[in-house]
Design a protein around this motif. Structure first.
Motif, short mmCIF file in Angstrom:
data_model
loop_
_atom_site.label_atom_id
_atom_site.label_comp_id
_atom_site.label_asym_id
_atom_site.label_seq_id
_atom_site.Cartn_x
_atom_site.Cartn_y
_atom_site.Cartn_z
N GLU A 329 0.91 -1.34 -0.06
CA GLU A 329 -0.30 -0.40 -0.25
C GLU A 329 0.79 1.09 -0.01
O GLU A 329 0.94 2.08 1.00
N TYR A 330 1.50 1.86 -1.27
CA TYR A 330 1.92 2.17 -1.24
C TYR A 330 1.43 4.23 -1.85
O TYR A 330 0.34 3.84 -2.23
N PHE A 331 2.42 5.00 -1.41
CA PHE A 331 1.99 6.13 -1.72
C PHE A 331 1.92 6.11 -3.56
O PHE A 331 2.57 5.96 -4.04
N GLY A 332 0.55 7.14 -3.64
CA GLY A 332 -0.26 6.99 -4.84
C GLY A 332 -0.70 5.80 -5.36
O GLY A 332 -0.91 5.80 -6.75
N LYS A 333 -0.82 4.91 -4.89
CA LYS A 333 -1.06 3.37 -5.17
C LYS A 333 -2.55 3.48 -5.82
O LYS A 333 -3.01 3.01 -6.97
N SER A 334 -3.53 4.26 -5.15
CA SER A 334 -5.03 4.96 -5.91
C SER A 334 -4.54 6.11 -5.94
O SER A 334 -4.76 6.71 -5.18
N ARG A 335 -5.22 6.61 -7.63
CA ARG A 335 -5.03 8.14 -7.20
C ARG A 335 -6.71 8.75 -7.75
O ARG A 335 -6.93 8.32 -8.99
N PRO A 336 -7.60 8.22 -7.69
CA PRO A 336 -9.10 8.65 -7.99
C PRO A 336 -8.97 10.20 -8.14
O PRO A 336 -8.63 10.76 -7.89
N GLY A 337 -9.38 10.38 -10.00
CA GLY A 337 -9.97 12.14 -10.25
C GLY A 337 -8.29 11.90 -10.76
O GLY A 337 -8.64 13.78 -11.07
N ASP A 338 -7.19 11.68 -11.01
CA ASP A 338 -5.82 11.94 -11.21
C ASP A 338 -5.21 11.98 -12.53
O ASP A 338 -6.02 10.81 -12.95
N ASN A 339 -5.12 12.70 -13.84
CA ASN A 339 -4.98 12.31 -14.73
C ASN A 339 -3.97 12.70 -15.82
O ASN A 339 -3.34 12.34 -16.91
N LEU A 340 -3.40 12.93 -14.47
CA LEU A 340 -1.95 12.73 -14.88
C LEU A 340 -1.07 11.44 -15.07
O LEU A 340 -0.92 10.33 -14.03
N ASP A 341 0.44 11.73 -15.74
CA ASP A 341 1.52 10.85 -15.94
C ASP A 341 1.46 9.75 -14.52
O ASP A 341 2.11 10.91 -14.30
N TRP A 342 1.88 9.02 -14.81
CA TRP A 342 2.29 8.17 -12.93
C TRP A 342 3.09 7.19 -13.47
O TRP A 342 3.46 6.37 -14.44
N ALA A 343 4.50 6.84 -12.07
CA ALA A 343 5.24 6.00 -12.39
C ALA A 343 5.25 5.60 -10.89
O ALA A 343 5.27 6.62 -9.99
N ARG A 344 5.41 4.42 -10.25
CA ARG A 344 5.64 4.05 -9.45
C ARG A 344 7.16 4.67 -8.77
O ARG A 344 8.27 3.56 -9.01
#
Length: 389
Positions: A329-344
């Motif tokens: 359960e890491y920071f940013g695993k679930s990001r409801p409403g976020d449409n920006l590019d993401w990587a862990r």
């Protein structure tokens, strides 16, 4: 041995063993219980906070700037702007890790958490208001009596953890001078950060400026890696003596009759420990509304969003846990409403009092990651709240 797993809930299963001695069953159950209790082997080193019950994040408010530049620990200066250092990128003008790239730059952030704008104060002379005059990295900036101070760790040609100097600016980051004295890796010290209070350090508990330093176990390793024996030291210097040298800094060494005792760098003792390790950078501030010191640091593995947030009534503790993200359960695993590019790849989270409500509950935090010019390798902001009810 025949094993049967019965799953009723995700966190509720029974392991049965047939045709084998009870001892084996007991061992299996012990291993299972330990795994559940520690959250895949990771458990916060401190009990839950009695004040802050958790954190709520509103991912639809995620904003981004200065693509390709990371870090950005911010301080609130007396001109009502935020200042902080970026690393290995082109800042807000370059918006790339190639164009306008400098190893160390300083930015000014104007506005509030939802409507901020970033400016490059000190960086590439072709792109910034002023040209940078030395290299390094920083995760520690503070404004005190109108002067900006910045902890600067050594440039990569020496090894990033080799030593740390103090720098100061009398003109809001337009120009900097760096101290001749330094703390070195042989002092068992690594990348420090300041405890930031309010505007221009208003609301400080006393006339001292406080800094956390990371413990170094292996003094031959100068890379940005996890410190497996996670320990933090606390140093303080009178605000009028910050520039005077190493001897101006006194180090927490113990408690006596309920009061902290201070000594030399060689008498220092940890004020914070995490068996899961401590990352190579951290942030700290005093929440003026909740009257709690907030500390953020990685654990277990770097660049994975595995971060702990802790609070305490005093800079030396006792520490309790606000949030402890884990491998699962890491920071940013679930990001409801976020449409920006993401990587862990997030490795740093920070707060400041300008972007904090008067009651200390609502905030805009900033975070950064290691996307090598992409996604979270940038200045990121996110609104949220400390859950206290």
């Amino acid at each position: 041995m025949k094993l049967i797993k019965e799953f009723d809930e995700v966190d509720d299963f029974v392991v049965k063993a047939t045709n084998k001695p009870k001892g084996i069953l007991i061992q299996i159950l012990i291993i299972w219980v330990i795994g559940v209790y520690s959250g895949n082997g990771q458990k916060s080193p401190y009990p839950d906070s009695p004040v802050i019950k958790g954190i709520s994040l509103k991912w639809s408010t995620h904003q981004r700037g200065a693509l390709g530049s990371d870090n950005f620990q911010l301080t609130w200066a007396d001109d009502n702007n935020l200042y902080g250092a970026w690393g290995d990128g082109g800042g807000f003008v370059g918006n790339s890790n190639k164009a306008c790239r400098v190893p160390l730059g300083v930015a000014r952030i104007e506005g509030m958490g939802r409507n901020w704008k970033g400016y490059d104060v000190w960086g590439d002379p072709k792109c910034s208001e002023n040209g940078a005059t030395f290299n390094g990295k920083s995760w520690g900036t503070i404004s005190v009596d109108g002067v900006l101070y910045m902890w600067v760790v050594s440039d990569h040609k020496y090894g990033h953890l080799k030593f740390v100097n103090l720098a100061r600016s009398f003109d809001y980051g337009a120009s900097w001078e760096k101290s001749e004295w330094k703390f070195e890796i042989t002092d068992r010290l690594s990348i420090p950060t300041f405890i930031n209070f309010g505007k221009d350090n208003s609301g400080s508990k006393d006339d001292f400026v406080y800094s956390y330093f990371i413990h170094v176990e292996d003094t031959t390793n100068t890379k940005f890696e996890m410190h497996e024996k996670g320990k933090l030291y606390l140093a303080r210097a009178n605000k009028d003596s910050l520039w005077e040298g190493r001897k101006a800094f006194k180090w927490f060494k113990n408690m006596n009759m309920g009061k902290p005792q201070w000594g030399t760098v060689w008498e220092k003792k940890p004020v914070f420990e995490d068996p899961e390790g401590v990352g190579w950078c951290l942030s700290a501030f005093y929440n003026l509304g909740l009257k709690r010191y907030i500390l953020s640091a990685e654990h277990t593995e770097t660049h994975q969003g595995i971060i702990g947030i802790f609070d305490a009534p005093e800079p030396w503790g006792p520490w309790t846990t606000v949030k402890y993200w884990t491998e699962e359960e890491y920071f940013g695993k679930s990001r409801p409403g976020d449409n920006l590019d993401w990587a862990r790849n997030v490795f740093f989270i920070a707060f400041n009092n300008k972007w904090l409500s008067k009651n200390g509950k609502k905030f805009t935090l900033n975070f950064t990651g290691g996307g090598r010019g992409n996604d979270n390798d940038s200045f990121n902001t996110l609104k949220g709240s400390f859950v206290v009810d």
